[in-house]
Design a protein around this motif. Structure first.
Motif, PDB file in Angstrom:
ATOM      1  N   ASP A 436       0.818  -1.213   0.000  1.00  0.00           N
ATOM      2  CA  ASP A 436       0.000   0.000   0.000  1.00  0.00           C
ATOM      3  C   ASP A 436       0.853   1.265   0.000  1.00  0.00           C
ATOM      4  OD1 ASP A 436      -2.145  -1.688   0.160  1.00  0.00           O
ATOM      5  OD2 ASP A 436      -2.429  -1.439   2.308  1.00  0.00           O
ATOM      6  N   ALA A 437       1.951   1.228   0.735  1.00  0.00           N
ATOM      7  CA  ALA A 437       2.813   2.412   0.843  1.00  0.00           C
ATOM      8  C   ALA A 437       3.376   2.816  -0.514  1.00  0.00           C
ATOM      9  CB  ALA A 437       3.949   2.131   1.827  1.00  0.00           C
ATOM     10  N   GLY A 438       3.707   1.829  -1.329  1.00  0.00           N
ATOM     11  CA  GLY A 438       4.244   2.128  -2.651  1.00  0.00           C
ATOM     12  C   GLY A 438       3.219   2.791  -3.549  1.00  0.00           C
ATOM     13  N   ILE A 439       1.997   2.320  -3.486  1.00  0.00           N
ATOM     14  CA  ILE A 439       0.936   2.904  -4.307  1.00  0.00           C
ATOM     15  C   ILE A 439       0.655   4.339  -3.867  1.00  0.00           C
ATOM     16  CG2 ILE A 439      -1.466   2.655  -5.031  1.00  0.00           C
ATOM     17  CD1 ILE A 439       0.535   0.560  -6.079  1.00  0.00           C
ATOM     18  N   SER A 440       0.741   4.600  -2.598  1.00  0.00           N
ATOM     19  CA  SER A 440       0.516   5.955  -2.083  1.00  0.00           C
ATOM     20  C   SER A 440       1.515   6.950  -2.677  1.00  0.00           C
ATOM     21  CB  SER A 440       0.637   5.957  -0.554  1.00  0.00           C
ATOM     22  OG  SER A 440      -0.334   5.128   0.027  1.00  0.00           O
ATOM     23  N   ALA A 441       2.707   6.472  -2.997  1.00  0.00           N
ATOM     24  CA  ALA A 441       3.739   7.357  -3.549  1.00  0.00           C
ATOM     25  C   ALA A 441       3.479   7.715  -5.004  1.00  0.00           C
ATOM     26  CB  ALA A 441       5.110   6.681  -3.432  1.00  0.00           C
ATOM     27  N   LEU A 442       2.477   7.081  -5.614  1.00  0.00           N
ATOM     28  CA  LEU A 442       2.222   7.286  -7.044  1.00  0.00           C
ATOM     29  C   LEU A 442       1.019   8.175  -7.316  1.00  0.00           C
ATOM     30  CD1 LEU A 442       2.722   3.592  -8.248  1.00  0.00           C
ATOM     31  CD2 LEU A 442       4.380   5.462  -8.365  1.00  0.00           C
ATOM     32  N   THR A 443       0.423   8.735  -6.291  1.00  0.00           N
ATOM     33  CA  THR A 443      -0.838   9.468  -6.470  1.00  0.00           C
ATOM     34  C   THR A 443      -0.706  10.702  -7.348  1.00  0.00           C
ATOM     35  OG1 THR A 443      -0.420  10.569  -4.342  1.00  0.00           O
ATOM     36  CG2 THR A 443      -1.869   8.633  -4.340  1.00  0.00           C
ATOM     37  N   SER A 444       0.514  11.145  -7.617  1.00  0.00           N
ATOM     38  CA  SER A 444       0.688  12.305  -8.502  1.00  0.00           C
ATOM     39  C   SER A 444       0.580  11.915  -9.972  1.00  0.00           C
ATOM     40  CB  SER A 444       2.052  12.964  -8.254  1.00  0.00           C
ATOM     41  OG  SER A 444       3.112  12.071  -8.577  1.00  0.00           O
TER      42      SER A 444
END
Length: 577
Positions: A436-444
């Motif tokens: 989940d943490a990795g996906i959060s870094a892609l929100t841009s």
């Protein structure tokens, strides 16, 4: 489909003038259409309830609806007849009987590729188009040599496509020898064609494109291409009968630009015959038996823009010769034994737009050589040794649209380095260590249209990030840890055409209810879940669905078939069957 208005007759053609006002078979003036067509409501248009069709569109639709009433369209303007035929083919409504109505219509394009029922009797109507016919595609048909003989009546045909026509042999090819206007011929996977039959090609002096992909009996036949000096494109992919000896006749084809020869038995000696091909811009040697010596020859192709050397067993030896191919836009070195040392010679290929290093021995250090490739749009790094530090070198590639990082050492923390790639549309993260943490870094990355998270450890919490990806058209979230609660964050992604949620074993019928509003879906996979027959009712609104997989679920083939027949007429692929 052939474009209906792609080649219009001259306006001063008297015969067309007569056709416009003539009679259509026994049905009287073509004005009959005007009295049977529904009117478009002005109020409806003002309310924005759909686009009002043009009069021509209504005419075409009405003609197709009542096709059994008409014996001939030969008096209609050619463009109208063409559009009626195209619509019948598109809707799979063309039959032996309705085809007869198009006899002598002077059609220019007849495209019946993969159309069921095309046989020799159809060729009689097709050949009646005479010198007007310019393009014909009857791929996957049952036409035989006897039917192909009729094509000689169409002396102006330019494009002929006969792919996967198993009943056409060398004898059929003989009938092509007089069609000197042919510029494009395609015979993919025609196992009945041999080197002997290829003699028919020697008279096709205007041939520009020739496709013989998967023709396995043409060894020795390329000698018949020797005089075809206008030939620009030759496809002999997967012709494993082709050897070095076959390459010699190609040495005189000075206009050759595109040569596709994947998986041929050609070595460096065969490639040497291409030494004078100064116009060659596309070269595909995937799986050929070449060595480092081929780089010496390839380096002379100064016009080369696309080069595929995948699966050739190459190492770093000779890679320095690549440095001079400054026009290269696409380079595929996948599945070779190259290392970071090879990438040193690629760093000056500043026009590269696509680079494939799949399964190569590339590490983080090697990616340093890519930071100057500012035109790069596609990068394939699957199954390499790239990890967290390597992505830092890619952070300035602002034109990058697609990147595959599956089976790499990339972790959650490194994904933040991709957040500035604002042009990114496709991202493959088939990596077990992504959470989940990795996906959060892609929100841009709000422009993402394809996201593959197969095998990533995504939970319901992580799916909260999907609300940022409004442009997603394809989402694969297999083998994760999501439940129906997590699917709530997917239900508003209305642009999705492909959704793969397989291997999420806790999904229930509630998931199908949640995604029932994703009406653009074409492909859906929720295999290995707790879906039951009761949940199938929620799929009825998905009218565009063509592929549905619910394997290892509590659904029966009978209920799936019933759903297909009653509610989902466009469904082609169904699992379980």
């Amino acid at each position: 489909m052939g474009g209906a208005c792609s080649r219009k007759k001259d306006l001063d053609d008297e015969s067309d003038t007569r056709r416009t006002s003539g009679r259509c078979s026994k049905s009287g003036s073509s004005k009959w259409l005007l009295f049977t067509l529904p009117h478009c409501s002005i109020d409806a248009r003002r309310r924005g309830e759909g686009k009002c069709p043009s009069l021509l569109e209504l005419c075409i639709a009405k003609s197709c609806e009542d096709i059994d009433k008409y014996g001939s369209f030969s008096m209609l303007p050619r463009d109208i007849s063409q559009q009626i035929l195209d619509e019948l083919v598109e809707s799979h409504c063309l039959t032996d009987v309705s085809l007869e109505a198009f006899r002598d219509c002077a059609l220019q394009d007849i495209h019946l590729e993969e159309y069921s029922g095309v046989k020799d009797s159809w060729m009689d109507v097709i050949s009646s188009q005479g010198q007007s016919l310019l393009s014909l595609d009857i791929s996957c048909s049952d036409v035989t040599d006897s039917g192909l003989v009729l094509i000689k009546n169409c002396s102006n045909v330019q494009d002929l496509t006969l792919n996967y026509c198993d009943n056409i042999s060398d004898h059929g090819l003989e009938h092509l020898s007089g069609l000197s206007n042919l510029t494009s011929v395609s015979f993919k996977k025609s196992n009945a064609i041999t080197a002997e039959g290829m003699r028919a090609f020697s008279s096709l002096v205007n041939l520009v494109n020739l496709d013989l992909e998967r023709c396995l009996k043409i060894h020795g036949g390329l000698i018949n291409l020797k005089g075809l000096t206008k030939l620009e494109s030759l496809n002999i992919r997967y012709c494993n009968c082709i050897t070095d000896a076959d390459m010699k006749p190609l040495s005189g084809l000075v206009n050759l630009k595109d040569l596709q020869m994947s998986c041929c038995r050609v070595t460096d000696a065969g490639i040497a015959y291409l030494k004078g091909s100064s116009k060659l811009s596309h070269l595909n040697l995937e799986g050929c038996l070449v060595t480092a010596a081929c780089f010496e020859i390839i380096s002379g192709f100064i016009s080369l823009m696309i080069l595929n050397l995948s699966r050739c067993g190459l190492s770093d030896d000779g890679c320095e010769k690549l440095a001079g191919l400054l026009k290269l836009k696409v380079l595929n070195l996948g599945f070779n034994n190259i290392t970071d040392a090879c990438l040193v010679h690629i760093k000056d290929l500043i026009n590269l737009e696509s680079l494939n290093l799949d399964s190569c021995k590339i590490s983080d250090e090697g990616l340093l050589n890519l930071k100057g490739l500012l035109q790069l749009k596609s990068l394939e790094l699957s199954d390499t040794e790239v990890g967290s530090n390597g992505l830092h070198h890619l952070s300035g590639l602002y034109k990058l649209e697609s990147i595959n990082l599956s089976f790499t050492l990339v972790t959650d923390s490194s994904l933040r380095k991709l957040s500035g790639l604002v042009s990114l549309k496709s991202l493959n993260l088939d990596v077990r260590q992504i959470t989940d943490a990795g996906i959060s870094a892609l929100t841009s990355l709000t422009g993402l249209t394809h996201l593959d998270l197969f095998g990533a450890r995504i939970t319901d919490f992580g799916t909260n990030c999907f609300r940022y990806f409004k442009c997603l058209q394809s989402l694969e979230l297999c083998g994760g840890l999501i439940t129906d609660a997590g699917v709530k964050n997917i239900k508003d992604l209305t642009s999705l055409t492909l959704l793969n949620l397989s291997q999420n074993c806790n999904l229930t019928d509630g998931t199908l209810e949640l995604i029932s509003g994703l009406t653009a879906l074409v492909s859906l996979n929720v295999s290995n879940s707790r879906i039951t027959n009761a949940g199938l009712q929620h799929l009825k609104p998905l009218k565009n669905l063509r592929s549905l997989s619910l394997e290892s679920c509590k659904v029966t083939a009978t209920e799936m078939k019933k759903l297909q027949l009653v509610a989902l007429p466009n469904l082609i692929t169904v699992r379980p069957e």
